[in-house]
Motif scaffolding. Structure first.
Motif, PDB file in Angstrom:
ATOM      1  N   ILE A  45      38.083  86.432  44.785  1.00  0.00           N
ATOM      2  CA  ILE A  45      39.958  87.197  44.441  1.00  0.00           C
ATOM      3  C   ILE A  45      39.200  89.348  44.758  1.00  0.00           C
ATOM      4  O   ILE A  45      39.841  89.968  45.295  1.00  0.00           O
ATOM      5  CB  ILE A  45      40.041  87.149  43.154  1.00  0.00           C
ATOM      6  N   SER A  49      41.034  90.861  47.303  1.00  0.00           N
ATOM      7  CA  SER A  49      42.112  92.685  48.074  1.00  0.00           C
ATOM      8  C   SER A  49      40.791  93.814  47.582  1.00  0.00           C
ATOM      9  O   SER A  49      41.576  94.287  47.694  1.00  0.00           O
ATOM     10  CB  SER A  49      41.689  92.555  46.066  1.00  0.00           C
ATOM     11  N   ASP A  52      41.686  93.484  52.643  1.00  0.00           N
ATOM     12  CA  ASP A  52      42.690  93.365  52.679  1.00  0.00           C
ATOM     13  C   ASP A  52      43.725  94.802  51.976  1.00  0.00           C
ATOM     14  O   ASP A  52      43.454  95.053  50.897  1.00  0.00           O
ATOM     15  CB  ASP A  52      43.367  92.164  51.891  1.00  0.00           C
ATOM     16  N   LEU A  55      46.525  95.588  49.856  1.00  0.00           N
ATOM     17  CA  LEU A  55      46.213  95.173  48.027  1.00  0.00           C
ATOM     18  C   LEU A  55      45.508  95.801  47.226  1.00  0.00           C
ATOM     19  O   LEU A  55      44.688  95.763  46.441  1.00  0.00           O
ATOM     20  CB  LEU A  55      45.349  93.348  48.232  1.00  0.00           C
ATOM     21  N   HIS A  56      45.541  97.169  48.326  1.00  0.00           N
ATOM     22  CA  HIS A  56      44.729  98.234  47.789  1.00  0.00           C
ATOM     23  C   HIS A  56      45.926  99.435  46.923  1.00  0.00           C
ATOM     24  O   HIS A  56      46.410 100.368  46.957  1.00  0.00           O
ATOM     25  CB  HIS A  56      44.438  99.263  48.407  1.00  0.00           C
ATOM     26  N   TYR A  60      46.310  94.659  41.714  1.00  0.00           N
ATOM     27  CA  TYR A  60      45.435  94.076  42.401  1.00  0.00           C
ATOM     28  C   TYR A  60      43.994  94.577  42.405  1.00  0.00           C
ATOM     29  O   TYR A  60      42.465  94.361  41.736  1.00  0.00           O
ATOM     30  CB  TYR A  60      45.218  94.308  43.928  1.00  0.00           C
ATOM     31  N   ARG A  64      40.988  93.027  40.362  1.00  0.00           N
ATOM     32  CA  ARG A  64      39.882  92.964  40.799  1.00  0.00           C
ATOM     33  C   ARG A  64      38.768  92.450  39.246  1.00  0.00           C
ATOM     34  O   ARG A  64      37.711  92.297  38.958  1.00  0.00           O
ATOM     35  CB  ARG A  64      39.257  94.140  41.006  1.00  0.00           C
ATOM     36  N   THR A 291      46.295  82.669  42.993  1.00  0.00           N
ATOM     37  CA  THR A 291      46.180  82.295  43.612  1.00  0.00           C
ATOM     38  C   THR A 291      47.052  81.598  43.891  1.00  0.00           C
ATOM     39  O   THR A 291      47.960  81.525  45.461  1.00  0.00           O
ATOM     40  CB  THR A 291      45.191  82.281  44.831  1.00  0.00           C
ATOM     41  N   ASN A 294      51.094  83.353  43.662  1.00  0.00           N
ATOM     42  CA  ASN A 294      51.029  85.472  44.867  1.00  0.00           C
ATOM     43  C   ASN A 294      50.660  84.865  46.441  1.00  0.00           C
ATOM     44  O   ASN A 294      49.808  84.507  46.989  1.00  0.00           O
ATOM     45  CB  ASN A 294      50.674  86.046  44.039  1.00  0.00           C
ATOM     46  N   ASP A 296      51.059  87.117  48.813  1.00  0.00           N
ATOM     47  CA  ASP A 296      50.349  88.287  48.824  1.00  0.00           C
ATOM     48  C   ASP A 296      48.786  88.183  49.204  1.00  0.00           C
ATOM     49  O   ASP A 296      47.728  88.412  49.998  1.00  0.00           O
ATOM     50  CB  ASP A 296      50.680  89.776  48.325  1.00  0.00           C
ATOM     51  N   MET A 297      47.665  87.448  48.250  1.00  0.00           N
ATOM     52  CA  MET A 297      46.770  87.587  47.537  1.00  0.00           C
ATOM     53  C   MET A 297      46.816  85.892  48.811  1.00  0.00           C
ATOM     54  O   MET A 297      45.550  85.921  49.129  1.00  0.00           O
ATOM     55  CB  MET A 297      46.536  87.223  46.314  1.00  0.00           C
ATOM     56  N   ALA A 300      45.476  87.259  51.514  1.00  0.00           N
ATOM     57  CA  ALA A 300      44.485  88.401  52.268  1.00  0.00           C
ATOM     58  C   ALA A 300      43.127  87.223  52.001  1.00  0.00           C
ATOM     59  O   ALA A 300      42.570  87.047  52.337  1.00  0.00           O
ATOM     60  CB  ALA A 300      44.464  89.478  50.653  1.00  0.00           C
TER      61      ALA A 300
END
Length: 320
Positions: A45, A49, A52, A55-56, A60, A64, A291, A294, A296-297, A300
């Motif tokens: 993860i 994050s 990618d 995911l900024h 996220y 993190r 995960t 999600n 997006d995760m 990624a």
């Protein structure tokens, strides 16, 4: 440190599950498995994050932090626990026990507060979507994280120092598998009512106050979701908050059941298993929860796996 504590300076004995030798063998395997899952899941993860750019975002950024926290949390407990489970030696050094006590309390408190901060992030995203990135700017996010870690550290230093200053009259048998604050209080040889009340009061502040803020946030989120006309929009909002709400339910449900009930209502073994659950199993579930729900995760992580495969192939090609 008084003379009464002299023998404790040589270390403590963690009784753990020593009265169930066969169970220890099973637990050592289970704990090792979940520790591995925790490391792989949370490391994935963090890397996914970071690598990618999609995911900024504040969500996220906090995730993190949660993954990093879970890695530190389990690492402060499991290596010593496995040493004690694998062999007849159940001891832990005085310095090791004190370090574990402070770190365990610090990280546990941090997770309570961090989950509250994450709920505020979700509240802002759902209830104030147009102003989300303005409100949850990088400066504020960093400020919130520093505040969370700092408050938790102050609470840990206060409660742990108060506990360690209790005279133990040479008692060094801890009926637990880690150096936990309630277990340390129990071996004191004086009346500990004042310390217990202090722990309970600060426990309410650290546990129930963040939980109250989480519930308020989700109350507003529920109202906002109900006002969304499209089912697709409602589903997206639910998926966005569902992962966090699941983690909150597992973490807080276990802690409240264990700590905010009458002192003698839970058996010793029950208390140990509950501690085992929220310190070892819960951190391994967090990556799965985030995960599985999600998209997006998931994307990624697929990119991360693809990059690893391509780099492996290129290295093999160079060698050949």
């Amino acid at each position: 440190m008084g003379q009464n504590n002299h023998t404790s300076l040589h270390g403590f004995i963690l009784l753990g599950f020593s009265d169930h030798p066969k169970l220890e063998m099973v637990l050592s395997g289970v704990v090792t498995l979940f520790y591995f899952i925790t490391w792989v899941g949370n490391t994935a993860i963090i890397l996914a994050s970071l690598l990618d750019s999609h995911l900024h975002t504040p969500m996220y950024f906090f995730l993190r932090n949660l993954s990093f926290l879970d890695l530190c949390f389990t690492t402060s407990i499991i290596p010593q626990m496995l040493v004690n489970l694998w062999g007849p030696d159940k001891t832990i050094s005085y310095v090791g026990c004190v370090a574990q006590l402070y770190v365990y309390m610090w990280l546990g408190s941090t997770e309570c507060l961090l989950l509250a901060v994450m709920s505020y992030d979700r509240f802002t995203a759902i209830c104030k979507p147009l102003h989300y990135l303005v409100i949850m700017n990088p400066h504020l996010c960093l400020k919130m994280i520093i505040t969370v870690w700092s408050i938790s550290l102050a609470v840990s230093v206060l409660l742990c120092t108060l506990t360690l200053n209790l005279p133990r009259c040479g008692n060094n048998l801890l009926d637990h598998f880690l150096c936990e604050l309630p277990a340390m209080v129990k071996i004191a040889c004086i009346d500990t009512t004042t310390v217990e009340m202090s722990v309970f009061a600060l426990g309410i502040v650290i546990v129930l106050t963040p939980l109250g803020l989480i519930l308020i946030s989700y109350g507003y989120i529920a109202k906002a979701v109900l006002r969304i006309k499209s089912k697709e929009g409602q589903q997206k909002a639910i998926n966005t908050c569902g992962s966090h709400l699941t983690v909150v339910s597992i973490f807080y449900g276990t802690i409240i059941y264990m700590y905010l009930q009458p002192g003698n209502s839970a058996s010793k073994d029950q208390g140990k298993f509950l501690t085992l659950f929220y310190t070892i199993i819960t951190p391994s579930l967090n990556p799965l929860v985030y995960t599985l729900r999600n998209k997006d995760m998931k994307n990624a992580l697929r990119k991360l796996v693809t990059v690893d495969r391509e780099s492996t192939k290129s290295k093999r090609g160079q060698k050949s």
